[in-house]
Design a protein around this motif. Structure first.
Motif, PDB file in Angstrom:
ATOM      1  N   ASN A 295       0.854  -1.187   0.000  1.00 58.44           N
ATOM      2  CA  ASN A 295       0.000   0.000   0.000  1.00 58.44           C
ATOM      3  C   ASN A 295       0.895   1.244   0.000  1.00 58.44           C
ATOM      4  O   ASN A 295       1.745   1.411   0.877  1.00 58.44           O
ATOM      5  N   ALA A 296       0.668   2.115  -0.971  1.00 56.67           N
ATOM      6  CA  ALA A 296       1.553   3.273  -1.152  1.00 56.67           C
ATOM      7  C   ALA A 296       1.554   4.178   0.073  1.00 56.67           C
ATOM      8  O   ALA A 296       2.551   4.819   0.381  1.00 56.67           O
ATOM      9  N   LEU A 297       0.444   4.218   0.778  1.00 58.42           N
ATOM     10  CA  LEU A 297       0.395   5.067   1.966  1.00 58.42           C
ATOM     11  C   LEU A 297       1.254   4.480   3.083  1.00 58.42           C
ATOM     12  O   LEU A 297       1.875   5.201   3.859  1.00 58.42           O
ATOM     13  N   VAL A 298       1.300   3.142   3.147  1.00 58.35           N
ATOM     14  CA  VAL A 298       2.088   2.479   4.196  1.00 58.35           C
ATOM     15  C   VAL A 298       3.582   2.613   3.909  1.00 58.35           C
ATOM     16  O   VAL A 298       4.385   2.842   4.813  1.00 58.35           O
ATOM     17  N   THR A 299       3.939   2.491   2.639  1.00 56.83           N
ATOM     18  CA  THR A 299       5.366   2.415   2.299  1.00 56.83           C
ATOM     19  C   THR A 299       5.916   3.726   1.750  1.00 56.83           C
ATOM     20  O   THR A 299       7.052   3.771   1.304  1.00 56.83           O
ATOM     21  N   GLY A 300       5.113   4.796   1.773  1.00 61.33           N
ATOM     22  CA  GLY A 300       5.528   6.056   1.151  1.00 61.33           C
ATOM     23  C   GLY A 300       6.763   6.666   1.802  1.00 61.33           C
ATOM     24  O   GLY A 300       7.126   6.343   2.939  1.00 61.33           O
ATOM     25  N   SER A 301       7.384   7.590   1.059  1.00 56.94           N
ATOM     26  CA  SER A 301       8.541   8.294   1.616  1.00 56.94           C
ATOM     27  C   SER A 301       8.102   9.138   2.813  1.00 56.94           C
ATOM     28  O   SER A 301       8.866   9.368   3.740  1.00 56.94           O
ATOM     29  N   GLU A 302       6.854   9.585   2.779  1.00 54.63           N
ATOM     30  CA  GLU A 302       6.319  10.394   3.883  1.00 54.63           C
ATOM     31  C   GLU A 302       5.655   9.452   4.888  1.00 54.63           C
ATOM     32  O   GLU A 302       4.765   8.683   4.534  1.00 54.63           O
ATOM     33  N   THR A 303       6.069   9.521   6.145  1.00 54.56           N
ATOM     34  CA  THR A 303       5.506   8.607   7.147  1.00 54.56           C
ATOM     35  C   THR A 303       4.387   9.267   7.958  1.00 54.56           C
ATOM     36  O   THR A 303       3.687   8.594   8.710  1.00 54.56           O
ATOM     37  N   LYS A 304       4.212  10.545   7.798  1.00 59.71           N
ATOM     38  CA  LYS A 304       3.180  11.232   8.588  1.00 59.71           C
ATOM     39  C   LYS A 304       1.789  10.632   8.383  1.00 59.71           C
ATOM     40  O   LYS A 304       1.066  10.409   9.367  1.00 59.71           O
ATOM     41  N   PRO A 305       1.385  10.341   7.134  1.00 57.03           N
ATOM     42  CA  PRO A 305       0.026   9.802   6.973  1.00 57.03           C
ATOM     43  C   PRO A 305      -0.191   8.486   7.707  1.00 57.03           C
ATOM     44  O   PRO A 305      -1.207   8.311   8.374  1.00 57.03           O
ATOM     45  N   LEU A 306       0.778   7.586   7.610  1.00 57.04           N
ATOM     46  CA  LEU A 306       0.624   6.286   8.271  1.00 57.04           C
ATOM     47  C   LEU A 306       0.551   6.462   9.785  1.00 57.04           C
ATOM     48  O   LEU A 306      -0.323   5.911  10.457  1.00 57.04           O
ATOM     49  N   VAL A 307       1.460   7.245  10.312  1.00 60.28           N
ATOM     50  CA  VAL A 307       1.490   7.464  11.765  1.00 60.28           C
ATOM     51  C   VAL A 307       0.215   8.164  12.212  1.00 60.28           C
ATOM     52  O   VAL A 307      -0.392   7.817  13.236  1.00 60.28           O
ATOM     53  N   SER A 308      -0.224   9.133  11.424  1.00 56.97           N
ATOM     54  CA  SER A 308      -1.436   9.862  11.778  1.00 56.97           C
ATOM     55  C   SER A 308      -2.652   8.937  11.804  1.00 56.97           C
ATOM     56  O   SER A 308      -3.511   9.045  12.682  1.00 56.97           O
ATOM     57  N   ILE A 309      -2.710   8.038  10.855  1.00 52.59           N
ATOM     58  CA  ILE A 309      -3.863   7.125  10.821  1.00 52.59           C
ATOM     59  C   ILE A 309      -3.837   6.175  12.014  1.00 52.59           C
ATOM     60  O   ILE A 309      -4.869   5.910  12.630  1.00 52.59           O
ATOM     61  N   ILE A 310      -2.648   5.688  12.364  1.00 54.58           N
ATOM     62  CA  ILE A 310      -2.579   4.815  13.550  1.00 54.58           C
ATOM     63  C   ILE A 310      -3.014   5.598  14.793  1.00 54.58           C
ATOM     64  O   ILE A 310      -3.783   5.109  15.618  1.00 54.58           O
ATOM     65  N   LEU A 311      -2.558   6.816  14.895  1.00 52.21           N
ATOM     66  CA  LEU A 311      -2.872   7.601  16.100  1.00 52.21           C
ATOM     67  C   LEU A 311      -4.315   8.097  16.106  1.00 52.21           C
ATOM     68  O   LEU A 311      -5.021   7.972  17.112  1.00 52.21           O
ATOM     69  N   ASN A 312      -4.712   8.673  14.987  1.00 51.37           N
ATOM     70  CA  ASN A 312      -5.976   9.422  14.982  1.00 51.37           C
ATOM     71  C   ASN A 312      -7.104   8.736  14.234  1.00 51.37           C
ATOM     72  O   ASN A 312      -8.226   9.228  14.218  1.00 51.37           O
ATOM     73  N   GLY A 313      -6.807   7.632  13.570  1.00 45.65           N
ATOM     74  CA  GLY A 313      -7.817   6.977  12.769  1.00 45.65           C
ATOM     75  C   GLY A 313      -7.930   7.633  11.404  1.00 45.65           C
ATOM     76  O   GLY A 313      -7.156   8.530  11.061  1.00 45.65           O
ATOM     77  N   ALA A 314      -8.883   7.163  10.656  1.00 49.51           N
ATOM     78  CA  ALA A 314      -9.077   7.660   9.303  1.00 49.51           C
ATOM     79  C   ALA A 314     -10.557   7.630   8.988  1.00 49.51           C
ATOM     80  O   ALA A 314     -11.328   6.920   9.636  1.00 49.51           O
ATOM     81  N   GLU A 315     -10.930   8.404   8.002  1.00 50.96           N
ATOM     82  CA  GLU A 315     -12.335   8.434   7.616  1.00 50.96           C
ATOM     83  C   GLU A 315     -12.452   8.554   6.101  1.00 50.96           C
ATOM     84  O   GLU A 315     -11.947   9.500   5.517  1.00 50.96           O
ATOM     85  N   VAL A 316     -13.085   7.576   5.518  1.00 51.34           N
ATOM     86  CA  VAL A 316     -13.376   7.636   4.089  1.00 51.34           C
ATOM     87  C   VAL A 316     -14.827   8.085   3.965  1.00 51.34           C
ATOM     88  O   VAL A 316     -15.726   7.430   4.495  1.00 51.34           O
ATOM     89  N   PRO A 317     -15.059   9.217   3.309  1.00 49.31           N
ATOM     90  CA  PRO A 317     -16.433   9.734   3.280  1.00 49.31           C
ATOM     91  C   PRO A 317     -17.379   8.825   2.513  1.00 49.31           C
ATOM     92  O   PRO A 317     -16.970   8.153   1.561  1.00 49.31           O
ATOM     93  N   GLY A 318     -18.621   8.807   2.921  1.00 49.12           N
ATOM     94  CA  GLY A 318     -19.639   8.079   2.183  1.00 49.12           C
ATOM     95  C   GLY A 318     -19.873   8.735   0.831  1.00 49.12           C
ATOM     96  O   GLY A 318     -19.749   9.947   0.686  1.00 49.12           O
TER      97      GLY A 318
END
Lengths: 451, 589
Positions: free
Chosen positions: A373-396
């Motif tokens: 998954n590009a978000l998991v393995t990306g050069s930027e780690t902020k999104p992955l860490v943020s999702i683990i910490l704060n969760g994520a929301e995919v809009p309906g």
């Protein structure tokens, strides 16, 4: 040294030329690529559709604000840019703009008084839009969008970015392409897709890299770096080309489903892409989302299999996928759950595996894959860490109305634990990305749940 | 003077399964709809988050998801000679609270009734004669047939996302499914969930005995799933926290996973929480309702919500209570048989056998609420009522549904219930027990009914509803028959210890221990206005613009968990509203 001197000399020449130009050449608007009859009228609904395809709302509507009345803060490396009111209000919006004025903003990035827009407005891409679409969009904004009086905060960037005439020089570097769309695809569907991706969809604004001057490095399909991946506000906008890219790994139908609903058998749209799906792509026809998927699939010559519709079945049961070859060893290790497994692996079992499975494959359309998954393995780690910490929301969305929320684990996992877990995710199932440190996590935690 | 809200086309009272179904289907007709929900709003995230949700003490024991008796309760007595007292501490049954209602905290067992159960009086009369019907039993036919209901059962199963294996597809019997079920037009929308060890063991014993085991039909996702509204479920992880909990995994069929986000997206739908409906208001001629009056808990005031159509979709007990308070029919009088409201309150007759195996490990923490293998070899349409001396039947099921430590530590009888002896017993037996349950029908009787209590009032000054209920010999005989058949099967599995729990003749209803939240009847369906409170379309005989949904419609309870029939009837009702009522509002029968 010689090279260095040459660069200095080159820049000096560039500077002198620019200065002269600023002084002597008035700002000119590009001529229309095609001439439309003066009495040309858009089809009913055409303008609104172009508005959706161009995702005007995403930037020009503030959270909780009136539709298209501006005031949304857009973070840029130069500072905060405040989006403008584009409702037809005569005082605070664009109610006094002629079509030529509107066209100048969309195509050349110039307002009626000659002021240059900051290129947060993707006129680099809108420049490719058809005359018909531009006319239809203008007509829609002027006649169907309710005028809202809303004076938005003025954008005040620091020196030298507050000198808007500098953008003029920038435009010379960025706007090397002529207005209007030049198709290079072989089929009707892919050509339509190419138009939407390059023009109104302005995908390159995030998914192409940036040049040293921060202009888009790749605006059309014929540009080498077009859609080869970019970084926006600490998020990777993954490459949409290349063997490992999602369009090549997924079927055309899966890609179209992702565009229309923000979810498919592999992934879920988080962050900015979630907003693109919410405000723009879900409102497009199946044909257009399929067309974009087809264009992206075939961009470098791969065979394209066109699905008829997206998510047509009235109900569907989809079994989770088994581990792939690269993921088998991790799946076996997690299944055996030996007491001496790493902390990261144990935290995965305790917190994540119920949904994402020991296979890292998740479950179709609801729990995203973590393997490859590009978000998991990306050069930027902020999104992955943020999702683990704060969760994520995919809009309906219209076709998939459920808001998919992943809970956060900020209260349950320490910085060290999140770092161990994130590092595990970035190295499991054949993923091969660098480790995350507790300091990285602490920084994201301190920034809070902004993403 | 009550505050008055803007008039709506439809007001929905209670946003659980049936309220959500009515909402989304009627939204599609372009109607302006408001749903009033007494409780709070709740969604998978944040309300059911892991691991906070799987707190057995908070939710399993202290019943955090349930209605508080201080909000609302009933008074209970076993017969007309007793004085009913308030049900002050939840025990026997657990009405839910909040958006999603009981649909959020159920176990997920989703059955259709057998065709014979919907025309039980006729079935009995045709095969054995009416003379076998015991004195005092209000045995009836539903005014709607299985064949009429089949498309609606199928649709509800698709919406709810049910896992299972069909045994009868258009009359063709399929190996491994339930051969005694009514016909289905299609197989289940999802394959059955995986089988736990106790279920496999039970399955083997059943096959050896010549029975016909099949997987329990589960509102628990076996795969990822998308329903006809585009709503989604994720595959269940067998954590064993279903009943009394919301599912943190999007795996349990519920209004949250099946309908609510799609409903909330409709521009013509809105809902108000903490809005407790106090009564339905009738027009002066009493033939239609004008809307409902509710208590706005946030504002602390009464509000009148006018509407053209009123849908009562709260829990069965609350629906009956509201109808009694609002005069939507005459209260049932068991002595004269006159009146319809409160008539045919019924429940469920259950029993079971526990088995202990020293050398077997069942890992009871691996399971889900609708886990297991079942047999229908002793179900309603398999029993010779004349020869057996009762009317009814049951389905049997074996499959661990939780290993929650506080309430689910089965121990052989005689083990100390506290101290060192108890600890020793737990050490010896935890994880070594399995059970078979009998889930049986419950008929309706003149003696078992609901009315308004003459003494106790709720905080709004309304009389509490009074429940008069006791076990009846017919159902107890059925239960004893199940015991006599189940014990040999259990013994064939060679447990080291086994023990039975079946109520026998003379058993008295005890409201304290949990039994089941399958409270049925009270506003039953009927073919004519003298026998029931609503017609076959759940439309009240009294006021044609009031529809009462839910298990209150059950003429008598079936042998199964009620949700499948509740969901099917809800779709049947909204279909009639859409296709027959809206164009010409009138009594549909």
């Amino acid at each position: 040294m010689k090279t260095f001197l040459r660069i200095i000399a080159g820049l000096a020449v560039l500077g002198v030329v620019a200065l002269l130009a600023f002084i002597f050449v008035p700002v000119q608007r590009s001529a229309p690529a095609t001439d439309l009859a003066a009495d040309w009228q858009p089809e009913p609904g055409q303008g609104e559709y172009v508005m959706h395809a161009s995702d005007c709302v995403a930037c020009h509507t503030a959270d909780g604000g009136e539709n298209m009345a501006g005031g949304r803060a857009i973070a840029s490396p130069m500072g905060t840019i405040w989006s403008t009111n584009i409702t037809p209000d005569k005082d605070t919006g664009i109610g006094n703009w002629s079509y030529a004025d509107f066209r100048g903003a969309m195509v050349d990035g110039v307002t009626p008084n000659g002021t240059h827009l900051y290129p947060a407005m993707p006129y680099e891409n809108y420049r490719l839009m058809s005359e018909e679409d531009l006319r239809a969009l203008y007509d829609y904004i002027m006649t169907e969008v309710p005028a809202v009086s809303n004076k938005v905060e003025e954008t005040k960037l620091s020196f030298p970015f507050n000198l808007r005439f500098g953008i003029r020089a920038w435009n010379w570097l960025a706007l090397t392409h002529e207005p209007g769309f030049t198709p290079t695809s072989s089929t009707e569907a892919e050509t339509r897709g190419q138009y939407l991706v390059e023009g109104p969809g302005h995908c390159a604004a995030c998914h192409s890299p940036r040049t040293a001057f921060m202009s888009q490095d790749g605006i059309t399909a014929s540009d080498e770096n077009f859609l080869t991946g970019g970084v926006i506000d600490g998020w990777n906008a993954p490459a949409l080309r290349g063997a490992d890219s999602a369009p090549q790994q997924w079927s055309t139908e899966e890609l179209a489903l992702y565009l229309a609903t923000g979810r498919n058998a592999h992934s879920a749209a988080n962050g900015e892409m979630g907003l693109v799906v919410e405000h723009s792509l879900q409102h497009l026809t199946d044909e257009d989302n399929i067309a974009m998927a087809a264009f992206l699939k075939g961009i470098d010559g791969a065979d394209v299999d066109l699905p008829d519709t997206i998510a047509a079945a009235d109900h569907r049961s989809m079994a989770p996928a088994p581990a792939d070859a690269a993921g088998e060893a991790t799946a076996k290790m997690l299944t055996e759950a030996s007491p001496d497994i790493s902390l990261g692996a144990r935290l995965y079992l305790d917190n994540c595996s119920a949904c994402h499975f020991v296979t890292g494959k998740g479950a179709p359309e609801i729990f995203p894959e973590l393997a490859h998954n590009a978000l998991v393995t990306g050069s930027e780690t902020k999104p992955l860490v943020s999702i683990i910490l704060n969760g994520a929301e995919v809009p309906g969305t219209a076709k998939r109305p459920m808001t998919l929320r992943m809970q956060g684990y900020a209260n349950r996992l320490s910085d060290d634990e999140v770092a161990e877990l994130a590092s595990f995710l970035r190295s499991a199932w054949g993923n091969d990305a660098s480790a995350v440190t507790a300091a990285d996590v602490a920084a994201v935690r301190a920034a809070g749940a902004s993403h | 003077m009550a505050r008055q809200e803007k008039k709506k086309d439809v007001v929905i009272v209670g946003l659980g399964w049936t309220g959500s179904i009515a909402g989304i289907e009627l939204c599609r007709e372009g109607l302006e709809i408001v749903a009033l929900e007494r409780g709070h709003d709740q969604s998978t995230v944040p309300n059911f988050e892991y691991p906070q949700q799987i707190d057995e003490l908070k939710y399993g024991v202290r019943l955090k998801m349930m209605q508080k008796p201080s909000q609302q309760t009933v008074t209970v007595r076993r017969n007309d000679g007793e004085t009913a007292l308030p049900y002050r501490s939840l025990g026997s049954f657990l009405p839910g609270n909040g958006v999603g209602g009981a649909g959020t905290h159920w176990n997920g067992l989703n059955w259709r009734p057998q065709p014979e159960e919907l025309r039980l009086r006729s079935y009995v009369a045709e095969n054995w004669g009416e003379e076998i019907i015991p004195e005092g039993m209000n045995l009836g036919d539903y005014p709607v047939s299985y064949d009429e209901m089949e498309p609606f059962f199928t649709h509800f199963e698709k919406v709810a996302g049910i896992s299972g294996k069909a045994g009868n597809v258009n009359g063709e019997i399929r190996e491994g499914g339930n051969p005694f079920e009514g016909w289905r037009s299609e197989d289940y929308p999802m394959p059955p969930t995986a089988t736990t060890y106790d279920s496999s063991k039970f399955q083997e014993a059943c096959l050896a005995a010549g029975y016909h085991p099949f997987p329990a039909p589960a509102g628990i996702a076996s795969t990822a799933y998308t329903n006809p509204y585009g709503m989604q479920m994720g595959p269940c992880n067998f954590c064993g926290f279903c009943e009394r909990y919301g599912c943190y995994q999007y795996s349990k069929s519920s209004p949250q996973t099946a309908i609510l986000d799609a409903l909330k997206m409709q521009p013509n739908f809105s809902y108000r929480t903490e809005s407790e409906v106090l009564r339905v208001e009738l027009a002066e001629d009493g033939k239609t309702a004008t809307g409902v009056t509710y208590w706005d808990h946030k504002a602390g005031e009464e509000v009148f919500q006018p509407a053209d159509i009123v849908i009562l979709s709260s829990y069965q007990l609350n629906n009956v209570h509201l109808m009694l308070l609002s005069g939507l029919g005459e209260a049932y009088n068991p002595l004269t048989g006159m009146g319809t409201l409160g008539k045919n309150y019924a429940y469920q007759m259950n029993g079971g056998v526990s088995m202990f195996f020293k050398d077997e490990n069942f890992n009871p923490f691996v399971g889900h609420g609708a886990n297991g293998m079942c047999i229908d070899d002793f179900s309603v349409n398999q029993n010779d009522f004349g020869a057996l001396g009762f009317i009814g039947g049951s389905y049997w099921r074996s499959g661990t549904f939780n290993g929650q430590p506080i309430r689910n530590m089965p121990l052989p009888k005689g083990t100390a219930s506290w101290g060192a002896g108890w600890k020793e017993g737990i050490g010896e037996w935890y994880g070594h027990a399995m059970s078979i349950g009998s889930h049986g029908s419950h008929m309706s009787y003149a003696n078992n009914h609901l009315d308004l209590d003459p003494t106790y009032k709720d905080k709004h000054g309304r009389p509490l509803m009074r429940m008069t209920f006791n076990w009846q010999d017919n159902d107890l005989r059925m239960n004893q028959y199940m015991k006599s058949q189940m014990e040999p099967l259990a013994a064939s599995m060679n447990p080291d210890v086994m023990q039975s729990g079946f109520k026998g003749i003379g058993a008295q209803y005890d409201v304290r221990p949990y039994q089941t939240t399958h409270n049925t009847g009270g506003h039953i369906m009927s073919a004519n206005p003298t026998e029931g409170a609503v017609n076959k379309f759940s439309q009240t005989w009294k006021a044609h613009n009031v529809f009462a949904m839910g298990a209150g419609n059950f003429v008598q309870n079936t042998q199964y968990n009620p949700t499948g029939l509740v969901g099917g009837l809800a779709y049947h009702t909204v279909h009639a509203i859409r296709t027959q009522y809206l164009s010409n509002p009138r009594p549909l029968v």
